[in-house]
Design a protein around this motif. Sequence first.
Motif, short mmCIF file in Angstrom:
data_model
loop_
_atom_site.label_atom_id
_atom_site.label_comp_id
_atom_site.label_asym_id
_atom_site.label_seq_id
_atom_site.Cartn_x
_atom_site.Cartn_y
_atom_site.Cartn_z
N PRO A 1 35.83 37.29 28.41
CA PRO A 1 35.83 38.23 29.46
C PRO A 1 34.63 39.22 29.49
O PRO A 1 34.52 39.59 30.81
CB PRO A 1 37.21 39.13 29.01
N ASP A 2 33.84 39.41 28.59
CA ASP A 2 32.73 40.21 28.88
C ASP A 2 31.83 39.59 29.84
O ASP A 2 31.38 40.31 30.59
CB ASP A 2 32.16 40.30 27.46
N ASP B 1 33.32 39.63 33.31
CA ASP B 1 33.32 40.91 33.99
C ASP B 1 31.90 41.06 34.52
O ASP B 1 31.32 41.75 35.45
CB ASP B 1 33.69 41.82 32.85
N ASP C 1 37.89 33.15 31.06
CA ASP C 1 37.79 34.09 29.96
C ASP C 1 38.01 33.39 28.54
O ASP C 1 37.21 33.99 27.56
CB ASP C 1 39.34 35.04 30.08
N MET D 1 47.69 39.28 32.90
CA MET D 1 46.83 39.01 33.92
C MET D 1 46.06 39.99 34.24
O MET D 1 46.34 41.29 34.16
CB MET D 1 47.65 38.78 35.04
N ARG D 2 44.84 39.95 34.51
CA ARG D 2 43.90 41.12 34.82
C ARG D 2 43.82 41.07 36.41
O ARG D 2 42.97 40.42 37.03
CB ARG D 2 42.57 40.60 34.24
N HIS D 3 44.50 42.16 36.58
CA HIS D 3 44.70 42.21 38.19
C HIS D 3 43.51 42.60 38.92
O HIS D 3 43.13 41.96 40.17
CB HIS D 3 46.00 43.36 38.29
N HIS D 4 42.85 43.44 38.42
CA HIS D 4 41.47 44.03 39.36
C HIS D 4 40.38 42.78 39.10
O HIS D 4 40.09 42.43 40.11
CB HIS D 4 40.87 45.14 38.60
N ALA D 5 40.38 42.29 37.91
CA ALA D 5 39.45 40.97 37.71
C ALA D 5 39.82 39.97 38.66
O ALA D 5 38.92 39.18 39.54
CB ALA D 5 39.53 40.55 36.52
N ILE D 6 41.40 39.80 38.90
CA ILE D 6 41.36 38.66 39.67
C ILE D 6 41.06 38.66 41.36
O ILE D 6 40.68 37.93 42.03
CB ILE D 6 42.98 38.09 39.55
#
Lengths: 366, 154
Positions: free
Chosen positions: B43-44, B47, B38, B1-6
């Motif tokens: 993801p790039d 982001d 993603d 899980m991408r915590h900051h991204a979420i």
Amino acid sequence: MAATDIQTIDCLKDYLYRAMQLEHATIPAYLSAMYSIHPQTNSDAYHILRVVVVEEMLHLTIAANLMNAVGGKPDLTRADFVPEFPTYLPDGEKDFQVSLQCFSPSALDTFLKIERPGLAPDANTRRIPRRSRGTAKLAACPEDEELEFYSIGDFYQEIERGFEHLYRVHGAALFSGDPKRQITSEYYYSGGGELRPVVCMESARAAIGLITGQGEGDGGGIYDAERELAHFYRFEQLKLGKYYEPGDVPHDPKGPPCQVDWTAVYPTYTNPRLEKFDASSELYEYARDFNRDYAEFLALVTEAFNGKPQLLLDAVPKMFRLRNGAMQLMRNPLPASKASADSAAAGQPDGPANAAPTFEVAEFAR
Amino acid sequence: MRHHAIDVFLRFSAEVTGFKIVELRGTGESGEYLGTLDRIVGPDVVDELLSAYAELQPREEAEREQLLRRQIFGNEKLGPIARNIIKLWYVGIWYQLPRNWRERWGVREADVTFTVSPNAYTEGLLWPAIGANPAGARAPGYGSWALPPEIPQV
């Protein structure tokens, strides 16, 4: 006929209030487990929990009918009606407490205790031997006595003895309540059994028999009088991983596998309290809104139980909205700062915990 | 899980859907939707969108809204993805990106129109937005159709 502690109609009303408290106390616990299950998973467990919790709602309504039958006033808004979790059950089962927690092995063990079959074949053994305790607790009746029943079934046996005794003393005058206050099936549909008015001794016996039969089975068997599996044995299937089949004996199901995925569950905070939420957060507002809605719901049901049975139909959509609110909370992480101090405490899920409804209704009391 | 991204994804989603983060998380789909993004555009690119949004954060609401329109929804690369995120939340469906996006930025194999999951359908924001329940799910209770819909404040 065995002696009973229930010597007056007022005492019987106290017992019936306890019965309503007792039936209700199980509902937040079952809902907390049921709604924590991930959608489209654990369908065996979800459906077992759903059958049981719907029948508890039926039992609560039957207890209200018994109360109304003897001229009592069901009140789900009294300050002590909703317990603080964890809680002992109001019938005095003192060897375990009931928590609000996500679906887990420890929740299941508690549910098996809640629904355990009665200990007591006769009046002399239906009570747990009295112990001395330091903690004070509200007494039911008489004033200074504490209830100490081993099981819900034992507690209802005492209520039935009370009814029989008072019926011998007062005759049909015992059933002095207005029959219009009875909740019947036209106001209460697909709720786990047929709801019949309690207006005489025979219907009182049948009402009590339905409650105990659905909980723990009839006469030591795994089924109730409608040939439906009793709650205890429904839960035992999850514990033993197998379904019961007709002809099976207690504790030895021989049917197809009954599967549980303990990981497909939102890890909610055990026995959540509003104070664990950040009071400035949106999440706090939602948790508080749930409690307000729940308090309003109990007030509406109280009105329905006090001569306006048609209001139960309005309560139905409110129940479903409570469900949506509970599920929404359970999918939100509880920020670590408030919860982390307890994260190592016993009974909390491993790792970060999610929010859950706290069922604290005191601030919304009317 | 991408915590900051979420976190950023949820802040962005709340702003563009008009629902609160508690409600978005309450669908149980936030991780699923970010994962879908993603998987499909990578993801790039996700982001890039989230960074562009994060840069707008400290400004006043009116100014931010203008920048949001210009720099994200008006951006050839990010705009179609941002619109797809709104649709994901509202109906639970990923819509295939427009032809000119695919020609310009490359065809993604997973980029086909599909419902993300059965739960995504029942949790679509469309339902609370109109005060209704999805057909066949989230039963509102017998007779509730006789009551006026409860439309949330957005």
